[in-house]
Scaffold this motif. Structure first.
Motif, PDB file in Angstrom:
ATOM      1  N   LYS A 172      -3.407   5.675  -4.114  1.00 39.30           N
ATOM      2  CA  LYS A 172      -3.574   5.989  -2.641  1.00 39.30           C
ATOM      3  C   LYS A 172      -2.190   5.139  -2.044  1.00 39.30           C
ATOM      4  N   CYS A 173      -1.976   6.123  -0.909  1.00 42.90           N
ATOM      5  CA  CYS A 173      -0.711   5.281  -0.104  1.00 42.90           C
ATOM      6  C   CYS A 173      -1.147   5.572   1.370  1.00 42.90           C
ATOM      7  N   PHE A 174      -0.503   4.831   1.961  1.00 39.91           N
ATOM      8  CA  PHE A 174      -0.550   5.110   3.405  1.00 39.91           C
ATOM      9  C   PHE A 174       0.918   5.210   4.197  1.00 39.91           C
ATOM     10  N   LEU A 175       1.108   6.176   5.184  1.00 39.93           N
ATOM     11  CA  LEU A 175       2.591   6.194   5.743  1.00 39.93           C
ATOM     12  C   LEU A 175       2.481   5.638   7.043  1.00 39.93           C
ATOM     13  N   ILE A 176       1.351   5.056   7.322  1.00 44.70           N
ATOM     14  CA  ILE A 176       1.396   4.257   8.904  1.00 44.70           C
ATOM     15  C   ILE A 176       0.371   2.965   8.454  1.00 44.70           C
ATOM     16  N   HIS A 177       0.486   2.251   9.408  1.00 46.07           N
ATOM     17  CA  HIS A 177      -0.366   1.073   9.262  1.00 46.07           C
ATOM     18  C   HIS A 177      -1.404   1.154   8.746  1.00 46.07           C
ATOM     19  N   SER A 178      -2.286   0.393   7.788  1.00 43.52           N
ATOM     20  CA  SER A 178      -3.432   0.970   7.210  1.00 43.52           C
ATOM     21  C   SER A 178      -4.713   0.165   7.846  1.00 43.52           C
ATOM     22  N   GLY A 179      -4.348  -0.718   8.636  1.00 45.39           N
ATOM     23  CA  GLY A 179      -5.551  -1.504   9.412  1.00 45.39           C
ATOM     24  C   GLY A 179      -5.729  -2.838   8.755  1.00 45.39           C
ATOM     25  N   VAL A 180      -5.283  -2.982   7.566  1.00 47.65           N
ATOM     26  CA  VAL A 180      -5.261  -4.245   6.948  1.00 47.65           C
ATOM     27  C   VAL A 180      -4.020  -4.644   6.415  1.00 47.65           C
ATOM     28  N   ASP A 181      -3.444  -5.778   6.557  1.00 49.70           N
ATOM     29  CA  ASP A 181      -2.182  -6.435   6.303  1.00 49.70           C
ATOM     30  C   ASP A 181      -2.075  -6.571   4.735  1.00 49.70           C
ATOM     31  N   GLU A 182      -3.181  -6.589   3.786  1.00 50.93           N
ATOM     32  CA  GLU A 182      -2.838  -6.683   2.311  1.00 50.93           C
ATOM     33  C   GLU A 182      -2.575  -5.348   1.911  1.00 50.93           C
ATOM     34  N   PHE A 183      -2.485  -4.421   2.445  1.00 52.03           N
ATOM     35  CA  PHE A 183      -2.254  -3.045   2.152  1.00 52.03           C
ATOM     36  C   PHE A 183      -1.154  -2.244   2.948  1.00 52.03           C
ATOM     37  N   PRO A 184       0.016  -2.583   2.841  1.00 54.78           N
ATOM     38  CA  PRO A 184       1.114  -2.272   3.646  1.00 54.78           C
ATOM     39  C   PRO A 184       1.454  -0.923   3.401  1.00 54.78           C
ATOM     40  N   ASN A 185       1.902  -0.187   4.217  1.00 54.14           N
ATOM     41  CA  ASN A 185       2.137   1.454   4.143  1.00 54.14           C
ATOM     42  C   ASN A 185       3.453   1.406   3.650  1.00 54.14           C
ATOM     43  N   VAL A 186       3.843   2.580   2.871  1.00 53.19           N
ATOM     44  CA  VAL A 186       4.804   3.033   2.470  1.00 53.19           C
ATOM     45  C   VAL A 186       6.002   3.735   3.257  1.00 53.19           C
ATOM     46  N   SER A 187       7.295   3.820   3.308  1.00 55.64           N
ATOM     47  CA  SER A 187       8.061   4.679   3.650  1.00 55.64           C
ATOM     48  C   SER A 187       8.337   5.804   2.559  1.00 55.64           C
ATOM     49  N   GLU A 188       9.247   6.862   3.224  1.00 59.44           N
ATOM     50  CA  GLU A 188       9.700   7.849   2.463  1.00 59.44           C
ATOM     51  C   GLU A 188      10.644   7.254   1.390  1.00 59.44           C
ATOM     52  N   ARG A 189      11.473   6.216   1.524  1.00 55.32           N
ATOM     53  CA  ARG A 189      12.243   5.697   0.566  1.00 55.32           C
ATOM     54  C   ARG A 189      11.206   5.118  -0.724  1.00 55.32           C
ATOM     55  N   ASP A 190      10.174   4.490  -0.174  1.00 55.88           N
ATOM     56  CA  ASP A 190       9.466   3.786  -1.139  1.00 55.88           C
ATOM     57  C   ASP A 190       8.830   4.677  -2.090  1.00 55.88           C
ATOM     58  N   LEU A 191       8.459   6.123  -1.571  1.00 54.66           N
ATOM     59  CA  LEU A 191       7.856   7.229  -2.119  1.00 54.66           C
ATOM     60  C   LEU A 191       8.743   7.773  -3.229  1.00 54.66           C
ATOM     61  N   ARG A 192       9.975   7.969  -2.757  1.00 55.49           N
ATOM     62  CA  ARG A 192      11.022   8.452  -3.885  1.00 55.49           C
ATOM     63  C   ARG A 192      11.299   7.546  -5.021  1.00 55.49           C
ATOM     64  N   GLU A 193      10.706   6.248  -4.838  1.00 57.22           N
ATOM     65  CA  GLU A 193      10.773   5.531  -6.154  1.00 57.22           C
ATOM     66  C   GLU A 193       9.433   5.681  -6.820  1.00 57.22           C
ATOM     67  N   ALA A 194       8.266   5.650  -6.386  1.00 57.66           N
ATOM     68  CA  ALA A 194       7.092   5.611  -6.736  1.00 57.66           C
ATOM     69  C   ALA A 194       6.452   7.040  -7.418  1.00 57.66           C
ATOM     70  N   MET A 195       7.017   8.112  -6.523  1.00 61.04           N
ATOM     71  CA  MET A 195       6.516   9.426  -6.979  1.00 61.04           C
ATOM     72  C   MET A 195       6.986   9.735  -8.354  1.00 61.04           C
ATOM     73  N   PRO A 196       8.407   9.669  -8.521  1.00 66.65           N
ATOM     74  CA  PRO A 196       8.828  10.175 -10.005  1.00 66.65           C
ATOM     75  C   PRO A 196       7.887   9.280 -10.996  1.00 66.65           C
ATOM     76  N   GLU A 197       7.519   8.048 -10.917  1.00 67.68           N
ATOM     77  CA  GLU A 197       6.978   7.385 -11.819  1.00 67.68           C
ATOM     78  C   GLU A 197       5.473   7.831 -11.825  1.00 67.68           C
ATOM     79  N   LEU A 198       4.794   8.466 -10.943  1.00 63.90           N
ATOM     80  CA  LEU A 198       3.578   8.611 -10.764  1.00 63.90           C
ATOM     81  C   LEU A 198       3.527  10.254 -11.708  1.00 63.90           C
ATOM     82  N   ALA A 199       4.693  10.972 -11.364  1.00 59.71           N
ATOM     83  CA  ALA A 199       4.768  12.373 -12.032  1.00 59.71           C
ATOM     84  C   ALA A 199       5.072  12.189 -13.416  1.00 59.71           C
ATOM     85  N   ARG A 200       5.753  11.027 -13.835  1.00 68.13           N
ATOM     86  CA  ARG A 200       5.652  10.856 -15.368  1.00 68.13           C
ATOM     87  C   ARG A 200       4.294  10.393 -16.003  1.00 68.13           C
TER      88      ARG A 200
END
Ligand SMILES: [Zn+2]
Length: 453
Positions: free
Chosen positions: A149-177
């Protein structure tokens, strides 16, 4: 071959062939066969459902249990009891609101440890994608999380920061693999920030103020971005708790074009309407918000045509004082609604009024959520062959009841459903052939931690 040890039979059993009189034969916790009503082998225990519905135990893939770390908000013991009482036999726990958040392999081990001996129903786990944890994703996946799971906006709790599009461009290819599913809280900050500035002058007790502060544009832009990223990375994407009807056309189009994108919505978006929410009634606060009646009816249309795939609770409790009941301050109250135990009657009440059937209910509450997390062989349907767990709920679709705090089994009883009259009473819940809930009584805990295999 082992002998049949339990038979559950009734006049309205939901099988792959429809709703019909049948005997469900159970052998060592699995559904071995579905037979004619009269077929009860010698020596088998018999449970008679009479005219109540016999259907698969519900699967709820959107539950915030919050343990370890925020067990005073909710914990495995109370959440899974509420699940059993609601006919839910499988939940999947969200990676945030617990401390630590499930974003590392070490945190996942702590989570599984914390669940030991407390599970009244089977429980799987989501991992989290946060900025900088791409190297943990494979470890979490191999350890058995069902997806991320990820958030694109503040999640409500600081220990689960949201991702930006740039973070997703790094993480999503790994998830696709990995072949892993990414589930997304789809609101982007831009439109929310813009609206919050103008909302700061408006009365915080007014639901209208809150609704304007979380505009549909935030969801619409987020969904559009996720469709683009799905196309660009080939990572499977799922939109959680979808509320904005304005984003349905692009979702519909994306699905028609063959993209692997799915969506869920929640009971509160399908039952309540913004026009009816009183000022100061912060028990109705959740993000994205409950929107207008016209929006709600479009969500029902999207369920009808398959644009929205299923309905899960987004059970998200907190201690009652965090809802700021005295101030009635929508802008600062915790956002989240607890309805793990009530999903079946809420959706049945609304679905029956719109001409939907019990088979639609099974699709939205059991089969499709099980498929989302790769559990469709063992969970979410009554089918023969010995692979499916004997997870079964017996419930009466004609009886009505009034929601009161005293009947709820989750930790804190604050809920916008208080006083609502709902149709559909859960009578008995079976987990792998064992009764776990019987008309107010609990047996167990017999639940297991589920790991992706
Ligand atoms: Zn949630």
């Amino acid at each position: 071959m082992h002998p049949v040890d339990l038979v559950i039979r009734g006049r309205r059993v939901v099988t792959p062939h429809g709703v019909e009189p049948a005997s469900v034969h159970i052998t060592r916790g699995y559904i071995s066969s579905i037979s004619i009503f009269e077929d009860v082998p010698d020596g088998a225990e018999l449970v008679e459902a009479h005219d109540s519905v016999v259907m698969p135990g519900l699967v709820d893939t959107h539950v915030h249990v919050n343990e370890p770390g925020r067990t005073e908000w909710e914990g495995f013991e109370t959440a899974t009891r509420a699940a059993a009482a609601g006919g839910v036999t499988t939940i999947v726990d969200m990676p945030l609101n617990s401390v630590p958040a499930t974003t590392t392999h070490a945190a996942f081990n702590q989570k599984v440890e914390a669940a030991q001996g407390k599970l009244h129903v089977d429980t799987g786990f989501w991992g989290g994608v946060v900025p900088g944890n791409t190297s943990e994703l494979r470890k979490l996946w191999d350890a058995g999380v069902v997806g991320f799971k990820c958030f694109l906006i503040h999640s409500g709790v600081d220990e689960f920061p949201n991702v930006s599009e740039r973070d997703l461009r790094e993480a999503m290819p790994e998830l696709a693999r990995l072949g892993a599913l990414l589930i997304v809280h789809a609101e982007v900050p831009g439109p929310v920030d813009a609206c919050c500035q103008s909302a700061s002058e408006a009365p915080a007790r007014s639901y209208e103020t809150f609704l304007r502060s979380r505009p549909r544009e935030a969801e619409n832009e987020a969904v559009a971005m996720m469709i683009d990223l799905c196309r660009a990375t080939s990572c499977r994407v799922h939109v959680v708790h979808h509320s904005s009807a304005d984003a349905l056309p692009i979702l519909r189009q994306a699905k028609a074009s063959g993209l692997t994108i799915t969506a869920e919505t929640c009971p509160h978006y399908l039952h309540f309407a913004a026009e009816d929410i009183p000022d100061g009634a912060t028990e109705f606060k959740c993000c994205p918000p409950i929107r207008e009646r016209e929006n709600r009816e479009q969500l029902w249309d999207a369920l009808r045509d398959g644009t929205i795939d299923f309905v899960v609770s987004d059970h998200s409790p907190c201690p009652p004082d965090m809802k700021l009941p005295d101030e009635g301050d929508f802008m600062n109250a915790w956002g989240g609604i607890s309805s793990l135990q009530l999903r079946l009657p809420i959706i049945w009440t609304e679905a029956a009024a719109r001409g939907f059937t019990i088979e639609d209910l099974v699709k939205w509450l059991c089969r499709e959520p099980a498929r989302q997390v790769g559990l469709e062989i063992v969970k979410g349907s009554i089918k023969e062959g010995g692979d499916a767990d004997a997870d079964i709920v017996i419930w009466n679709p004609e009886r009505e009841f009034t929601v009161e705090p005293s009947i709820l089994h989750h930790r804190h009883k604050v809920t916008p459903y208080n006083g609502e009259v709902l149709r559909g009473v859960v009578e008995k819940t079976f987990l792998r052939g064992q009764i776990v809930y019987d008309d107010g009584r609990f047996y167990g805990p017999y639940g297991r931690a589920l790991f992706r295999t």
